[in-house]
Every structure is written in C-alpha cells, then in structure tokens.
Design an enzyme around this catalytic site. Structure first.
Site, PDB file in Angstrom:
ATOM      1  N   HIS B  51       0.827  -1.209   0.000  1.00 54.91           N
ATOM      2  CA  HIS B  51       0.000   0.000   0.000  1.00 54.91           C
ATOM      3  C   HIS B  51       0.859   1.256   0.000  1.00 54.91           C
ATOM      4  O   HIS B  51       1.934   1.275   0.592  1.00 54.91           O
ATOM      5  CB  HIS B  51      -0.912   0.002   1.238  1.00 54.91           C
ATOM      6  CG  HIS B  51      -1.984  -1.034   1.197  1.00 54.91           C
ATOM      7  ND1 HIS B  51      -3.061  -0.954   0.354  1.00 54.91           N
ATOM      8  CD2 HIS B  51      -2.135  -2.189   1.890  1.00 54.91           C
ATOM      9  CE1 HIS B  51      -3.845  -2.004   0.531  1.00 54.91           C
ATOM     10  NE2 HIS B  51      -3.304  -2.780   1.460  1.00 54.91           N
ATOM     11  N   LYS B 251     -10.874  -1.697   3.948  1.00 53.81           N
ATOM     12  CA  LYS B 251     -10.691  -0.929   2.719  1.00 53.81           C
ATOM     13  C   LYS B 251     -11.739  -1.297   1.683  1.00 53.81           C
ATOM     14  O   LYS B 251     -11.690  -0.810   0.560  1.00 53.81           O
ATOM     15  CB  LYS B 251      -9.296  -1.169   2.174  1.00 53.81           C
ATOM     16  CG  LYS B 251      -8.210  -0.783   3.163  1.00 53.81           C
ATOM     17  CD  LYS B 251      -6.822  -0.885   2.536  1.00 53.81           C
ATOM     18  CE  LYS B 251      -5.741  -0.486   3.523  1.00 53.81           C
ATOM     19  NZ  LYS B 251      -5.537  -1.503   4.573  1.00 53.81           N
TER      20      LYS B 251
END
Ligand SMILES: Cc1cc2nc3c(=O)[nH]c(=O)nc-3n(C[C@H](O)[C@H](O)[C@H](O)COP(=O)(O)OP(=O)(O)OC[C@H]3O[C@@H](n4cnc5c(N)ncnc54)[C@H](O)[C@@H]3O)c2cc1C
Ligand SMILES: Cc1cc2nc3c(=O)[nH]c(=O)nc-3n(C[C@H](O)[C@H](O)[C@H](O)COP(=O)(O)OP(=O)(O)OC[C@H]3O[C@@H](n4cnc5c(N)ncnc54)[C@H](O)[C@@H]3O)c2cc1C
Lengths: 325, 477
Positions: B51, B251
């Site tokens: 990420h 997420k």
C-alpha cells in the site's frame, strides 16, 4: 526452425488416430508431440474394461485399447514421435514452440492438428464452501494415484458427481478396501451410463443421492466431514434436509472441459463454458490448416467416438496439405 | 539448551523481516515457527498489496510505518530478487459526495507523506482504465501502490537471513515461556531455547505468546477476509488496483492485481471467534462478486480458479509495537493487520531500535550478503531466455506443471531451498496453482518431495503433519 508438413500435438487416442490417418492419406512428414513420457494419453490410467466395444467390437481395458494404436503409430515411418515434448506456444501462421529436456525447438508446419485432450472441472469451479485441507481430489487424479502409482488416497470417501469417472472410481475405491459413503448428484439423474450405475454402485450397495449437493466442507489438515443437503429444481437448498457425513476424502467428478489454451493463444475463439473452439464444422477452426480433434474439440463420452472423429481430422489435414500444392 | 541473543516467535512476513534486519549485526538470532514451513499463517492469505499509505488515519502508527514500508520494500525486493511491480491504485468515487471524501483522503495521505497522489477525472479513467464502471466520475490516484508475492517475500527474506547466520526452527510451537534472570527460557514440545531478548511476532496468536511472557492486556480479534482468484487469461482486466471508498472496518472489496498475473477480488471483512477458521462461504462469494461487479462490470464467475480466506489479527484499530517494561527484554509486535505486509520492513527497523534502546548492543557484520540470486521462473521470462536456460540445464525443459509452466528444475530448486510440503512447493513455484489444480502434476511433485527428502510417498503432506496426501502405499505392504 524446421519446416514440417504436419504436426500433431498430443499423443492420446485422438492424436494417434489423426497421425495414422494422415499418413494413410499420403502425408509424408509428420511429427507427433507428446508431453508425457509415453503415448496413450488418459487411457493409460483407465485400467477398467469398456473400451473398444464400437470400434473393435471387443471389450478392452484403456491401456489395451491404446496399445493397439501405439504399436501401429510406431510402425509407420512417416511419423516421428517426440515424447516429453511440451508445446508452449502456437501462432496463427502455424508456428509452434516446444520444450523438451535439453532443447527448445521452433517448428513451422503446413497443417497442425491439436489433440491436447481435456481437464477435469475442479472444486473451485463449483464453489464448494468450507475449508481447503488435504483429501480433496479430482476423480482423474485419484484414478492415477491408485491405478498407476499404487497409492490409496483415502479410507472414507464421498464422491461429488455421478458421471462415469466418478462411478468407476466409486467401485475402484471399494475394491481397494475403502468405504464409499455416498455419491452426490445435484441433477435429477445421472450423467453416466446406466451400466456403470448398476455395476459400480448398486452391486456394491453404494448410495447415490440425486438432487443433492455438498453445502460445506470441514477439516483443518485433512478432510473431516461434509454437509450434504437436498436442493430444489433451481438448485436452492431445501430447509431442514441438511445432514453431516464424516469422511476423509472428497472426490470431485463434475465433468470435463477441453484443454485449448494454445489455440486460444493463436486467436481461435473458444466457447466460454466448454472451452472448445467455436465452429460449425467437425475438427475445423477459424484458422485454415489448424485442426482440433478428440476431447479438445469437444468432450466425448467414449473413446471409440474419439478415434472415429480423429481419423477424419487426419484426412482433413491431408486434404488441406494436398490443396496447397 | 540452545542460547541466543534474540529469539523471534512467528515466521510470517513480520518475523522474517525482523530476522533479516537483525542478521545485519553480530548477534546470535533464531526464529521459532510452529508450522512445518514459514508463511503458513496470515502471510499466505492476503491481497499482496504494498500500500502507498492512503486510507490510514493521519496520526496512526500503521500509517507512518506503511509509508516507510512502501519505500523500504522497493530496496529489499531488489536486494532479494523478489518481483515488485508498481502498478498504482485508484480509489473511485461514484458521486459528488464521494468526491468530497476523496479530497479528505487525499489531505490525510498528504499529511502522512504519501508521494505523488492526485485526483483524476473521467477522461483520464476512460483512457487508463477502460473496463472500469462508466459511472465512476473521479478517483484518487496513488501511483506508488505496488504488488508482491507475499510468501516469496517471506521465503526469500528468511533464506537471506540464514545465509547471514540466522537460524530457523520449524515445527517448533512455543508452549511456555519462563522469565529468568538473564532473559527467557522458551519451551517447545521437544526443546528449550534460551534468549536475552524475545520478540513476539506470532500473528493471530500474539496474545497467547504475550500472556505466556507475563503481559495479558490485549486480545486478538480475528477478522476474516475471503478472496477469489481469477484465471490468468484475465490478467489485463484492470491496469491498476481498484478500491471503493474505505469503510470504518476495512478498505472494502477491491479489484487486485497479483504478482503472478491472476486478478483477484476481495476481501470481505467479518469478525470471527475461531483463529483457525479459514472456511469460505456462499455469502462471501455473493458479496465479493456483487461488490466487484460494481467496480468492473465485466467480471465473470466462470473465471474463478481458486479462493481462500485469511484472518486479520486485529487488536483495536492500530498496531501494537512496544517493549514491555514490566517484562524487560520482551517486545510485542501484535495486532499486525493490514497494512502489515507493507509495513513489515519498517516494523523490523522499529523493533531493532526498540532493542537498541533497551540495552542490546548492535555491531554491524563486516560481511553482510545483502543480495540474493533471483529465483528463476520460466513463466516470468521470455522464451528466448528459456532456450538458453534449457541448453545450460536440461531439466528446465522438463515441464511438470503444464498450466503454469513449471519445470522439474524449478521444483527441485524449491525443495533444495527448503520446501517440505506440497503447499510449500506451490507457493514457491506456482506448480499446482493453475486451472487444473494439480490434477496432472501432483504425483510427480510428490515423488520429487519424497525422493529429495528421503521420505516415503505416504509421508508427503499438503501443509505439514496431519495433512498427508495419501493413506497407504500398496506397493510397499
Ligand atoms: C479420467 C478419465 C476416465 C475416462 N474413462 C473412460 C471410459 O471408461 N471409457 C471410455 O470410453 N472413455 C473414457 N474416458 C474418455 C477417454 O479416455 C477420452 O475420450 C480419450 O482419452 C480422449 O482422447 P484424447 O486423445 O482427446 O485426449 P487424451 O487422452 O487426454 O490425450 C491428450 C494428450 O495430449 C497431451 N498434451 C496435452 N497438452 C499438450 C501440450 N501442450 N504439448 C504436448 N502434449 C500435450 C497429453 O499429455 C495427452 O497425452 C475417460 C476420460 C478421463 C479423463
Ligand atoms: C484478507 C487479508 C488481506 C490482506 N491484504 C493485505 C495487503 O494487501 N497489504 C498489506 O500490507 N497487508 C495485508 N494484510 C495484512 C497482512 O497479511 C498481515 O498484516 C501480515 O501478513 C501479518 O504478518 P505476521 O508475520 O504478523 O503474521 P503471520 O503471517 O500470521 O505470522 C505469524 C506466525 O507465527 C506462528 N505462530 C503462532 N503461534 C506460534 C507459537 N506458539 N509458536 C511458534 N510460532 C507460532 C504462526 O504459525 C505464523 O506463521 C491482509 C490480511 C488479510 C487477512
């Protein structure tokens, strides 16, 4: 790069029959490529009888059926057999690349016949929920483990799917001393031959449940149990019909799909469900001179029909090569 | 009794990263792992995303470590020869309200120092992401998002650490810990290890290890995520990682690109009690597909080749990384949920600094072998190169796994490098990971494992003791 008249990919019954037929129809320079270390394809592991009834009017085992063709193909000097030769690339101009221990070779041919067979549909394709322990096998893998390697995959078995391979494996497991607890079929009736239901299940008191499916699989390291549930006509679970069956093995026998990634790479369109080439004519593809036969053309019930239709593929290729001159 | 300066409990990506970091120094170090191979815990079942650092609260520890970890992962994957692909991510918005949220996310990410982020519009999206739902009106683009193979990262970190003198003990489940004057005595079923410092990186079981060491003030709450892998043929389904706007707990369901080419969709986020509950479900399947189709409508159920579930080892909302002053020498690394894979190298540095602050003396090794020879994968190289390889070593031309094109040379290499199980071979080489799920290659791989490890075929397992593939060898009895 070597130039050839005809290359046949796959040395199972389809590829062999096609190569022989092509030679008999005048093709002089034929290369037969087989990935495995022996010819015969999937027949090598089918040691049960039931092959050749139509073609030879005899009852043979898989290896016996294959052997007759293997002997013949070996005796034809126009056919060069290359084993352990794995085709990895095919382009629309009929150039292919294969790997062999010690060698990568690129060959171009006037015509190519693809006879790469099929693969089994997997547990993943029918989405059985639950865990992913050891003890889940495709029927073909279990057949190979038992018949070729002499290994027994499990002791208490539940079989998903009542096609011929599943039925035959139910009998095989029982003969090997394992207990087949149930054969589960989501449809209303079997997809297999009636004779197999009688000879493989009824004679051994193995229960066959129609309109049932596995709704969950349990076990951390090894399969421990499955939930079996009845379904309605739309395959929805019927409430209150769930029961748990302990077992250490789940066999998946839910159909075959054609193996055609190579022709797809060359630009031939495949049917989304069956993975076989989209075409109206037997053994032909959208690329002139590129033929497909046997289980990679469509999934056949019996090998005798594979042989019959693959002979036609050999003739078509011979005609095509002649037409170029 | 074997004695060490530092013992690490847990061989996931975090434990392996710490082990490699500490192997730079003149220290006696070892890692204990309960499974037969490393990376069989949370680190095998995740999304594989490095990420960029978006979607973390500005003041959080995980946010800071994620941004730093993204940077460090590039360097480390280069050193270790692990493929890192910077594919970039898009967080998409379907309406003006969502665009406002994107702007908030952007601001937060900028505070954390996430580089080069920007808002992209519809025209940009049409051009760069043609399969995306046409109703998306804007996206937050973070080009530094990347992908790796999570298990290869663990194996290669561990291999390199061992090359530099570290030790790894597998099938070594820690069952008890005794605090001694000089440090700790750590008990497994068959051994006792002693160490001056003890680092707990036990993932889902970090609360239990912590309790054994005398700190019982947190509980790991597993949160399950189911993921579905699609056929490699669909590799170009998207060009970027696609995210919806995040919710409070996760997420959301993403369209993921994986290091080996298969697209993946998921994960779900459902709390569960059982730390070993890795079952997938019908609900998960439905949820993932309906959410994924909202992002990319052409996604099709027929393309599934595999699915799995992973458990996020959550403790509240952030990581716990601290020296426990109550038990001097004991360092907890717990609650490492997402973005733990990304943060691992940053966590390793943080742990090193914590150890330093608490009295461990660090002296760099004169010779540190930073580089590792890249593992060869036929599927990842052009055929021209394959040709040369085969000429040099014939068995590169002996293809065992036909769906993924894996040669017997690669499989034997994987076994020589430490693969002991069928899954270990699969994670390292991809053999059995394709469309046919090992129907054609299982028997050959079993034979190679048995032969190389000097074991009978009946002892070959899928993933360690209890998961033997077959029950009986009829040719032997
Ligand atoms: C498990 C199983 C059980 C069966 N049981 C019966 C039965 O009881 N009775 C019956 O009549 N029929 C049975 N069948 C069907 C019958 O065996 C098949 O119809 C027949 O074998 C199909 O022949 P084929 O040549 O098309 O495919 P295959 O026999 O599968 O041969 C394909 C060959 O191509 C090779 N190949 C594939 N890809 C490549 C490549 N890229 N490069 C080089 N070579 C390649 C393969 O190694 C293989 O040898 C069974 C089939 C299966 C799968
Ligand atoms: C579905 C999902 C998706 C994710 N996606 C991402 C992502 O895209 N990007 C990202 O950055 N992060 C992601 N994460 C998070 C990431 O996977 C984890 O943060 C990371 O893998 C945690 O690594 P670990 O080493 O702490 O844990 P683990 O990998 O679980 O390692 C702990 C090890 O300790 C061992 N152990 C436990 N108890 C004992 C004992 N008593 N004795 C010896 N050994 C023991 C275990 O066997 C295990 O191997 C995701 C997580 C999930 C669940």
């Amino acid at each position: 790069m070597t130039e050839r008249d005809l290359i046949v990919v796959g040395g199972g019954p389809a590829g062999i029959a096609a190569a022989i037929a092509a030679a008999e129809n005048g093709v002089k320079d034929i290369l037969l490529l087989e990935r495995d270390q022996y010819l015969g394809g999937i027949l090598n592991q089918c040691i049960h009888t039931g092959f050749g009834i139509e073609y030879f009017k005899e009852v043979l085992t898989g290896p016996e059926y294959a052997d007759r063709f293997v002997k013949k193909v070996r005796s034809i000097k126009e056919i060069e057999v290359s084993l352990k030769s794995f085709v990895v690339r095919l382009t629309p101009d009929k150039t292919l690349t294969y790997l062999r221990p010690g060698l990568m070779q690129v060959d171009k041919a006037k015509a190519i016949i693809m006879a790469t067979g099929c693969r089994e549909r997997t547990r993943e394709m029918i989405h059985i929920p639950g865990t992913r322990p050891a003890g889940i096998f495709s029927a073909g893998l279990a057949q190979k483990l038992i018949n070729i390697e002499g290994l027994l995959p499990g002791n208490e078995v539940v079989i998903v799917g009542s096609g011929d391979i599943g039925l035959i494996m139910a009998r095989r497991f029982t003969l090997e001393g394992a207990k087949v607890k149930a054969v589960i079929e989501i449809q209303k009736k079997t997809r297999g031959l009636v004779r197999n239901v009688v000879q493989c299940l009824e004679d051994f008191d193995i229960p066959l449940y129609f309109n049932h499916k596995i709704s969950r699989l349990y076990g951390k390291n090894r399969v421990e149990a499955v939930d079996i549930v009845e379904v309605d006509d739309d395959f929805n679970e019927k409430p209150g019909t769930k029961s748990r069956v302990t077992c250490d093995t789940v066999l998946i026998s839910v159909g075959l799909i054609s193996e055609n990634e190579l022709i797809e790479m060359a630009g031939v369109k495949l049917d989304r469900k069956t993975n076989s080439p989209v075409t109206n004519e037997l053994n032909k593809t959208s690329i002139p001179g590129l033929f497909v036969c046997g289980n990679s053309f469509k999934v056949y019930d019996i090998v005798d029909s594979v042989t019959r239709d693959s002979i036609i593929a050999g003739k078509l290729a011979a005609e095509y090569i002649r037409s170029l001159k | 009794m074997k004695s060490y300066d530092v013992l690490i409990v847990g061989g996931g990506v975090v434990g392996a990263a710490i082990l490699r970091e500490l192997s730079h120094y003149k220290l006696r170090i070892a890692l204990l792992e309960k499974e037969e191979e490393l990376a069989f815990g949370v680190s095998k079942s995740n999304s594989g995303i490095i990420h960029p650092g978006t979607q973390n609260p500005a003041g959080s520890l995980k946010g800071r470590l994620c941004v730093q970890g993204n940077r460090l992962t590039r360097k480390i994957t280069r050193e270790l020869g692990v493929d890192f692909k910077e594919v970039g991510e898009l967080i998409v918005a379907f309406n003006e309200d969502e665009v406002k949220k994107l702007l908030e996310l952007k601001k937060e990410a900028e505070t954390l120092g996430v580089p080069r982020i920007e808002i992209v519009n519809k025209t940009w999206l049409r051009k760069h992401e043609p399969n995306l739902n046409k109703d998306v009106i804007a996206a937050l683009y973070a080009p530094t998002a990347g992908i790796v193979s999570p298990y290869r990262l663990v194996y290669d970190n561990a291999e390199n650490a061992c090359r530099n003198g570290a030790e790894i003990h597998t099938l070594s489940k820690v069952v008890n810990i005794k605090k001694t004057k000089k440090g700790f005595e750590v008990f497994t079923a068959s051994d006792i290890f002693s160490a001056r410092y003890l680092v707990n990186a036990a993932g889902l079981f970090a609360d239990e290890i912590s309790k054994m060491a005398g700190v019982d003030d947190f509980r790991i709450k597993p949160r399950k995520g189911e993921e579905f892998l699609l056929d490699k043929k669909k590799e170009n389904l998207t060009n970027h990682l696609i995210f919806p706007l995040p919710t409070k707990v996760s997420k959301g369901i993403l369209i993921i690109k994986t290091a080996d080419g298969n697209p993946m969709i998921g994960p779900t986020a459902v709390d569960t009690e059982d730390k070993e509950d890795l079952a997938t479900s019908d609900e998960g399947f439905r949820k993932v597909f309906s959410a994924a189709k909202k992002l990319v409508p052409s996604i099709n159920e027929n393309d599934i080749v595999a699915y799995f579930a992973g458990l996020r080892p959550a403790v509240g909302h952030d990581f716990i990384i601290r020296h426990e002053d109550k038990v001097p020498g004991f360092v907890n690394v717990a609650g490492i949920q997402s973005p733990g894979l990304t943060s691992a190298p940053a966590i390793a540095l943080m742990v090193r600094n914590i150890l330093k602050r608490n009295g461990l003396y660090f002296r760099r090794k004169f010779f540190f072998h930073a580089h590792r020879k890249k593992t060869m994968h036929l599927f990842a190289i052009p055929l021209e190169k394959t040709k040369k390889l085969i000429r040099k070593n014939h068995s590169y031309g002996d293809v065992v796994c036909r769906c993924e094109m894996v040669s017997s040379k690669e499989i034997r290499d994987a076994i020589h490098r430490g693969a002991k199980t069928m899954d270990g071979v699969k994670f390292r080489t991809r053999a059995q990971a394709g469309r046919c799920h090992g129907t054609f290659c299982t028997t050959r791989i079993m034979k190679m494992l048995a032969e190389e490890n000097g074991k009978p075929l009946t002892a070959v397992t899928k993933k360690g003791p209890g998961s033997e593939i077959v029950k009986k060898d009829k040719t032997r009895d």
